[in-house]
Design a protein around this motif. Sequence first.
Motif, PDB file in Angstrom:
ATOM      1  N   ASN A   1       0.838  -1.951   0.641  1.00  0.00           N
ATOM      2  CA  ASN A   1      -0.162  -0.019  -0.023  1.00  0.00           C
ATOM      3  C   ASN A   1       1.081   1.185   0.090  1.00  0.00           C
ATOM      4  O   ASN A   1       0.691   2.435  -0.788  1.00  0.00           O
ATOM      5  CB  ASN A   1      -0.945   0.267   0.947  1.00  0.00           C
ATOM      6  CG  ASN A   1      -2.630  -0.569   1.072  1.00  0.00           C
ATOM      7  OD1 ASN A   1      -3.082   0.048   0.379  1.00  0.00           O
ATOM      8  ND2 ASN A   1      -2.280  -1.972   0.887  1.00  0.00           N
ATOM      9  N   PHE A   2       1.828   1.118   0.647  1.00  0.00           N
ATOM     10  CA  PHE A   2       2.612   1.951   0.995  1.00  0.00           C
ATOM     11  C   PHE A   2       3.223   2.896  -0.253  1.00  0.00           C
ATOM     12  O   PHE A   2       4.761   3.577   0.421  1.00  0.00           O
ATOM     13  CB  PHE A   2       3.211   2.539   2.472  1.00  0.00           C
ATOM     14  CG  PHE A   2       2.289   2.896   3.081  1.00  0.00           C
ATOM     15  CD1 PHE A   2       2.027   3.710   3.618  1.00  0.00           C
ATOM     16  CD2 PHE A   2       1.852   1.297   4.243  1.00  0.00           C
ATOM     17  CE1 PHE A   2       0.664   4.105   5.066  1.00  0.00           C
ATOM     18  CE2 PHE A   2       1.248   1.963   5.332  1.00  0.00           C
ATOM     19  CZ  PHE A   2       0.824   3.522   5.543  1.00  0.00           C
ATOM     20  N   SER A   3       3.471   1.697  -0.824  1.00  0.00           N
ATOM     21  CA  SER A   3       5.095   1.948  -1.640  1.00  0.00           C
ATOM     22  C   SER A   3       5.285   1.793  -3.062  1.00  0.00           C
ATOM     23  O   SER A   3       5.361   1.704  -3.973  1.00  0.00           O
ATOM     24  CB  SER A   3       6.086   0.608  -2.091  1.00  0.00           C
ATOM     25  OG  SER A   3       5.011  -0.928  -1.684  1.00  0.00           O
ATOM     26  N   THR A   4       3.392   1.664  -3.481  1.00  0.00           N
ATOM     27  CA  THR A   4       2.939   1.852  -5.096  1.00  0.00           C
ATOM     28  C   THR A   4       2.509   3.094  -5.424  1.00  0.00           C
ATOM     29  O   THR A   4       1.695   3.513  -4.853  1.00  0.00           O
ATOM     30  CB  THR A   4       1.531   1.056  -4.996  1.00  0.00           C
ATOM     31  OG1 THR A   4       1.484  -0.566  -4.328  1.00  0.00           O
ATOM     32  CG2 THR A   4       0.702   0.423  -6.743  1.00  0.00           C
ATOM     33  N   GLU A   5       3.414   3.199  -6.365  1.00  0.00           N
ATOM     34  CA  GLU A   5       3.555   4.561  -6.667  1.00  0.00           C
ATOM     35  C   GLU A   5       2.932   4.423  -8.998  1.00  0.00           C
ATOM     36  O   GLU A   5       3.432   3.853  -9.137  1.00  0.00           O
ATOM     37  CB  GLU A   5       4.402   5.283  -6.786  1.00  0.00           C
ATOM     38  CG  GLU A   5       5.538   4.868  -6.943  1.00  0.00           C
ATOM     39  CD  GLU A   5       6.674   6.072  -6.525  1.00  0.00           C
ATOM     40  OE1 GLU A   5       6.420   7.041  -4.481  1.00  0.00           O
ATOM     41  OE2 GLU A   5       7.960   6.391  -6.246  1.00  0.00           O
TER      42      GLU A   5
ATOM     43  N   GLY B   1       6.037  -2.112  -4.561  1.00  0.00           N
ATOM     44  CA  GLY B   1       7.172  -2.639  -4.258  1.00  0.00           C
ATOM     45  C   GLY B   1       8.160  -3.043  -5.156  1.00  0.00           C
ATOM     46  O   GLY B   1       8.950  -2.678  -6.429  1.00  0.00           O
ATOM     47  N   PHE B   2       8.281  -4.607  -4.549  1.00  0.00           N
ATOM     48  CA  PHE B   2       9.597  -5.313  -5.842  1.00  0.00           C
ATOM     49  C   PHE B   2       8.970  -5.889  -5.945  1.00  0.00           C
ATOM     50  O   PHE B   2       9.194  -6.014  -6.964  1.00  0.00           O
ATOM     51  CB  PHE B   2      10.573  -5.620  -4.583  1.00  0.00           C
ATOM     52  CG  PHE B   2       9.963  -6.725  -3.464  1.00  0.00           C
ATOM     53  CD1 PHE B   2       9.759  -8.087  -3.803  1.00  0.00           C
ATOM     54  CD2 PHE B   2       9.632  -6.789  -2.593  1.00  0.00           C
ATOM     55  CE1 PHE B   2       9.243  -8.833  -3.447  1.00  0.00           C
ATOM     56  CE2 PHE B   2       8.925  -7.074  -1.012  1.00  0.00           C
ATOM     57  CZ  PHE B   2       8.343  -8.605  -1.985  1.00  0.00           C
ATOM     58  N   ILE B   3       7.528  -6.126  -6.474  1.00  0.00           N
ATOM     59  CA  ILE B   3       6.423  -6.919  -6.517  1.00  0.00           C
ATOM     60  C   ILE B   3       6.601  -6.468  -8.732  1.00  0.00           C
ATOM     61  O   ILE B   3       6.892  -7.465  -9.422  1.00  0.00           O
ATOM     62  CB  ILE B   3       5.469  -7.490  -6.199  1.00  0.00           C
ATOM     63  CG1 ILE B   3       5.969  -8.257  -4.545  1.00  0.00           C
ATOM     64  CG2 ILE B   3       5.135  -7.819  -7.107  1.00  0.00           C
ATOM     65  CD1 ILE B   3       4.547  -8.646  -4.181  1.00  0.00           C
TER      66      ILE B   3
ATOM     67  N   ALA C   1      -2.702  -2.012  -8.143  1.00  0.00           N
ATOM     68  CA  ALA C   1      -3.742  -0.987  -7.451  1.00  0.00           C
ATOM     69  C   ALA C   1      -4.466  -1.750  -5.856  1.00  0.00           C
ATOM     70  O   ALA C   1      -5.186  -2.666  -5.735  1.00  0.00           O
ATOM     71  CB  ALA C   1      -4.986  -1.034  -8.043  1.00  0.00           C
ATOM     72  N   PRO C   2      -3.691  -1.644  -4.920  1.00  0.00           N
ATOM     73  CA  PRO C   2      -3.914  -2.060  -3.622  1.00  0.00           C
ATOM     74  C   PRO C   2      -4.787  -1.826  -3.401  1.00  0.00           C
ATOM     75  O   PRO C   2      -6.420  -2.287  -1.957  1.00  0.00           O
ATOM     76  CB  PRO C   2      -3.203  -1.528  -2.441  1.00  0.00           C
ATOM     77  CG  PRO C   2      -1.907  -0.550  -3.517  1.00  0.00           C
ATOM     78  CD  PRO C   2      -2.743  -0.933  -4.748  1.00  0.00           C
ATOM     79  N   SER C   3      -6.166  -0.756  -3.658  1.00  0.00           N
ATOM     80  CA  SER C   3      -7.029  -0.543  -3.351  1.00  0.00           C
ATOM     81  C   SER C   3      -8.579  -0.834  -4.276  1.00  0.00           C
ATOM     82  O   SER C   3      -7.874  -1.469  -5.558  1.00  0.00           O
ATOM     83  CB  SER C   3      -7.409   1.482  -3.651  1.00  0.00           C
ATOM     84  OG  SER C   3      -9.005   1.763  -2.970  1.00  0.00           O
ATOM     85  N   LEU C   4      -9.359  -1.011  -3.910  1.00  0.00           N
ATOM     86  CA  LEU C   4     -10.659  -1.798  -4.665  1.00  0.00           C
ATOM     87  C   LEU C   4     -10.892  -0.140  -5.515  1.00  0.00           C
ATOM     88  O   LEU C   4     -11.953   0.001  -5.985  1.00  0.00           O
ATOM     89  CB  LEU C   4     -11.483  -2.502  -4.024  1.00  0.00           C
ATOM     90  CG  LEU C   4     -10.790  -3.628  -3.171  1.00  0.00           C
ATOM     91  CD1 LEU C   4     -12.466  -4.737  -2.869  1.00  0.00           C
ATOM     92  CD2 LEU C   4     -10.655  -4.748  -4.203  1.00  0.00           C
ATOM     93  N   ASP C   5     -10.753   1.002  -5.336  1.00  0.00           N
ATOM     94  CA  ASP C   5     -11.540   1.802  -6.403  1.00  0.00           C
ATOM     95  C   ASP C   5      -9.802   2.586  -7.186  1.00  0.00           C
ATOM     96  O   ASP C   5      -9.188   2.712  -7.209  1.00  0.00           O
ATOM     97  CB  ASP C   5     -11.491   3.435  -5.310  1.00  0.00           C
ATOM     98  CG  ASP C   5     -11.581   4.913  -6.141  1.00  0.00           C
ATOM     99  OD1 ASP C   5     -12.166   3.862  -7.282  1.00  0.00           O
ATOM    100  OD2 ASP C   5     -12.064   5.462  -5.742  1.00  0.00           O
TER     101      ASP C   5
END
Length: 142
Positions: A55-59, A73-75, A99-103
């Motif tokens: 969540n915090f590393s996705t951009e 992340g690293f994925i 996309a960690p969120s469902l929105d």
Amino acid sequence: MATYKSKFGYKIIVFLTVIFGTIIGFMIYQNEPIKVIVSVCGIFALVYGFFLYLNFSTEYTITKDNLLKVKCGFIYNKLFDINKIRSIKKSENLISSPAPSLDRIELTYEQYGLIIISPKDKFEFANELTKKNRKIENKLTE
């Protein structure tokens, strides 16, 4: 260059909490040994930690070279040519994606390409993409 952080996935956190809480509650109800319960709690803590990390590393970064850099992340770390993006629309697709969120929003690119992402400010993000490529069909509505 503009960087957009991912929207936080609260619904997924709640879902994980309900599932993990139910499992641990059932284990306590069944009088499982404390070592087993602690081990399961440790596994759940690792899952939570990994999810929070994602969540915090996705951009999502729009570069000066008309590239969209998607990093989870690293994925997941990929570049997409903004000039090949065809459309942007809201998505309820639950497919595994950066996309960690469902929105979520869905970007279609090239002939059959598809990427699902979840920037915090999806309208600003979409506007920035359409500034870079006027041919993008922006189907997002407030």
